[in-house]
Design a protein around this motif. Structure first.
Motif, PDB file in Angstrom:
ATOM      1  N   GLU A  48       0.830  -1.209   0.000  1.00  0.00           N
ATOM      2  CA  GLU A  48       0.000   0.000   0.000  1.00  0.00           C
ATOM      3  C   GLU A  48       0.862   1.256   0.000  1.00  0.00           C
ATOM      4  OE1 GLU A  48      -3.609   2.051   2.625  1.00  0.00           O
ATOM      5  OE2 GLU A  48      -2.701   0.146   3.237  1.00  0.00           O
ATOM      6  N   SER A  49       1.941   1.236   0.792  1.00  0.00           N
ATOM      7  CA  SER A  49       2.848   2.381   0.824  1.00  0.00           C
ATOM      8  C   SER A  49       3.519   2.585  -0.528  1.00  0.00           C
ATOM      9  CB  SER A  49       3.904   2.162   1.912  1.00  0.00           C
ATOM     10  OG  SER A  49       4.842   3.213   1.910  1.00  0.00           O
ATOM     11  N   THR A  50       3.910   1.469  -1.161  1.00  0.00           N
ATOM     12  CA  THR A  50       4.544   1.555  -2.482  1.00  0.00           C
ATOM     13  C   THR A  50       3.585   2.116  -3.519  1.00  0.00           C
ATOM     14  OG1 THR A  50       5.949  -0.351  -1.946  1.00  0.00           O
ATOM     15  CG2 THR A  50       5.729   0.249  -4.272  1.00  0.00           C
ATOM     16  N   LYS A  57       4.229   9.955  -7.290  1.00  0.00           N
ATOM     17  CA  LYS A  57       5.238  10.219  -8.314  1.00  0.00           C
ATOM     18  C   LYS A  57       4.608  10.318  -9.697  1.00  0.00           C
ATOM     19  CE  LYS A  57       9.079   8.038  -5.835  1.00  0.00           C
ATOM     20  NZ  LYS A  57      10.084   6.945  -5.848  1.00  0.00           N
ATOM     21  N   ASN A  58       3.621   9.469  -9.951  1.00  0.00           N
ATOM     22  CA  ASN A  58       2.943   9.506 -11.248  1.00  0.00           C
ATOM     23  C   ASN A  58       2.229  10.843 -11.452  1.00  0.00           C
ATOM     24  OD1 ASN A  58       1.875   8.107 -13.717  1.00  0.00           O
ATOM     25  ND2 ASN A  58      -0.069   8.501 -12.675  1.00  0.00           N
ATOM     26  N   ILE A  61       4.925  13.434 -12.227  1.00  0.00           N
ATOM     27  CA  ILE A  61       5.405  13.276 -13.601  1.00  0.00           C
ATOM     28  C   ILE A  61       4.350  13.743 -14.594  1.00  0.00           C
ATOM     29  CG2 ILE A  61       6.082  11.573 -15.338  1.00  0.00           C
ATOM     30  CD1 ILE A  61       7.365   9.958 -13.081  1.00  0.00           C
ATOM     31  N   SER A  62       3.081  13.419 -14.313  1.00  0.00           N
ATOM     32  CA  SER A  62       2.002  13.842 -15.197  1.00  0.00           C
ATOM     33  C   SER A  62       1.918  15.361 -15.276  1.00  0.00           C
ATOM     34  CB  SER A  62       0.676  13.265 -14.700  1.00  0.00           C
ATOM     35  OG  SER A  62      -0.397  13.686 -15.515  1.00  0.00           O
ATOM     36  N   ASN A  63       2.074  16.023 -14.126  1.00  0.00           N
ATOM     37  CA  ASN A  63       2.057  17.491 -14.116  1.00  0.00           C
ATOM     38  C   ASN A  63       3.246  18.057 -14.891  1.00  0.00           C
ATOM     39  OD1 ASN A  63      -0.267  17.515 -12.554  1.00  0.00           O
ATOM     40  ND2 ASN A  63       0.846  17.648 -10.619  1.00  0.00           N
ATOM     41  N   GLN A  64       4.410  17.417 -14.735  1.00  0.00           N
ATOM     42  CA  GLN A  64       5.594  17.877 -15.459  1.00  0.00           C
ATOM     43  C   GLN A  64       5.418  17.695 -16.965  1.00  0.00           C
ATOM     44  OE1 GLN A  64       8.744  15.579 -13.661  1.00  0.00           O
ATOM     45  NE2 GLN A  64       9.039  17.039 -11.991  1.00  0.00           N
TER      46      GLN A  64
END
Length: 206
Positions: A48-50, A57-58, A61-64
Motif C-alpha cells: 500500500e505504501s509503495t 510520483k505519477n 510526472i504527469s504534471n511535469q
C-alpha cells in the motif's frame, strides 16, 4: 507403595507429555496461522505504501509532462510566428529586384546597388536541422531629400517580412540656389539592407 509411585509417575509423565503436545500445537498454530497472517499484513502495508508513493510520483510526472507539452506548444507557436517573418528564396529574389523601383517611388536617385554573398545566419537562428536560414544583404548608394530617404526606409520595412537596415550613412551637400531662392540640402546616402531567407538544407547545399 511401588505401584502407587509408578501410577503417579505415569500420570506426571502423561501430563507433561500432554502439555508438550499442547505447546507444540500452539507453536505450530502460531507458525502456520498467526505468523503468515502477520507477514501478509506487513506485506500489504508495504504494498500500500509503495502504491501510494507510485501514485504520488505519477501525479508529479504527469504534471511535469503537461507543463512541458504546454511549453512545447508555445515554442511551436513562436517558431511559426518567426518563420512567417522570414523570406523564402522566391520572395527574397522579388524583394531585391524591386529595390530600384522603390527608390524611384520615393523620388530618390539610385547610384549603385551591390549584393553581398548569402551567408549562414547564427546557429541560434536555425530552427531545425533540415532547414537553413541565410542572411542576404544589399548595399545601396542613393541621393535625395531627407524626407525621401526616410520614406524609402519605411517603404522597405513596410510589410510582414523582417527587413533590417543594418547601417545608414548620410552626407549633406548643400548647393547654392539663385538669389532669393532658399538653399536645399542634397543628401548622399549609403545603407545596407539585410533580409533572412529560410530554405531547405538540400537547397542550401546545391
Amino acid at each position: 507403595m511401588l505401584p502407587e509411585r509408578w501410577t503417579k509417575s505415569t500420570r506426571s509423565a502423561s501430563t507433561a507429555f500432554f502439555g508438550a503436545l499442547v505447546l507444540i500445537g500452539i507453536i505450530a498454530a502460531y507458525n502456520w496461522i498467526i505468523a503468515p497472517h502477520r507477514n501478509y499484513l506487513r506485506a500489504a502495508d508495504i504494498f500500500e505504501s509503495t502504491v501510494t508513493n507510485l501514485a504520488r510520483k505519477n501525479k508529479i510526472i504527469s504534471n511535469q509532462v503537461t507543463t512541458k507539452r504546454k511549453e512545447l506548444e508555445e515554442l511551436r507557436d513562436k517558431y511559426k510566428q518567426s518563420c512567417a517573418r522570414l523570406f523564402d528564396p522566391v520572395e527574397a529574389g522579388e524583394f531585391f529586384s524591386n529595390i530600384q523601383a522603390r527608390v524611384e517611388e520615393v523620388n530618390c536617385i539610385l547610384s549603385s546597388l551591390t549584393f553581398s554573398p548569402a551567408r549562414p545566419a547564427p546557429k541560434t537562428a536555425r530552427p531545425r536541422t533540415d532547414e537553413y536560414i541565410t542572411a542576404q544583404s544589399a548595399t545601396l548608394s542613393l541621393s535625395g531629400g531627407y524626407g525621401n530617404i526616410l520614406a524609402l526606409m519605411d517603404l522597405l520595412q513596410d510589410g510582414p517580412k523582417q527587413v533590417c537596415i543594418d547601417s545608414v550613412g548620410i552626407n549633406s551637400d548643400e548647393h547654392d540656389s539663385p538669389q532669393g531662392v532658399p538653399r536645399t540640402a542634397h543628401l548622399e546616402c549609403g545603407m545596407t539592407v539585410t533580409i533572412y531567407v529560410i530554405q531547405r538544407k538540400e537547397e542550401y547545399l546545391q
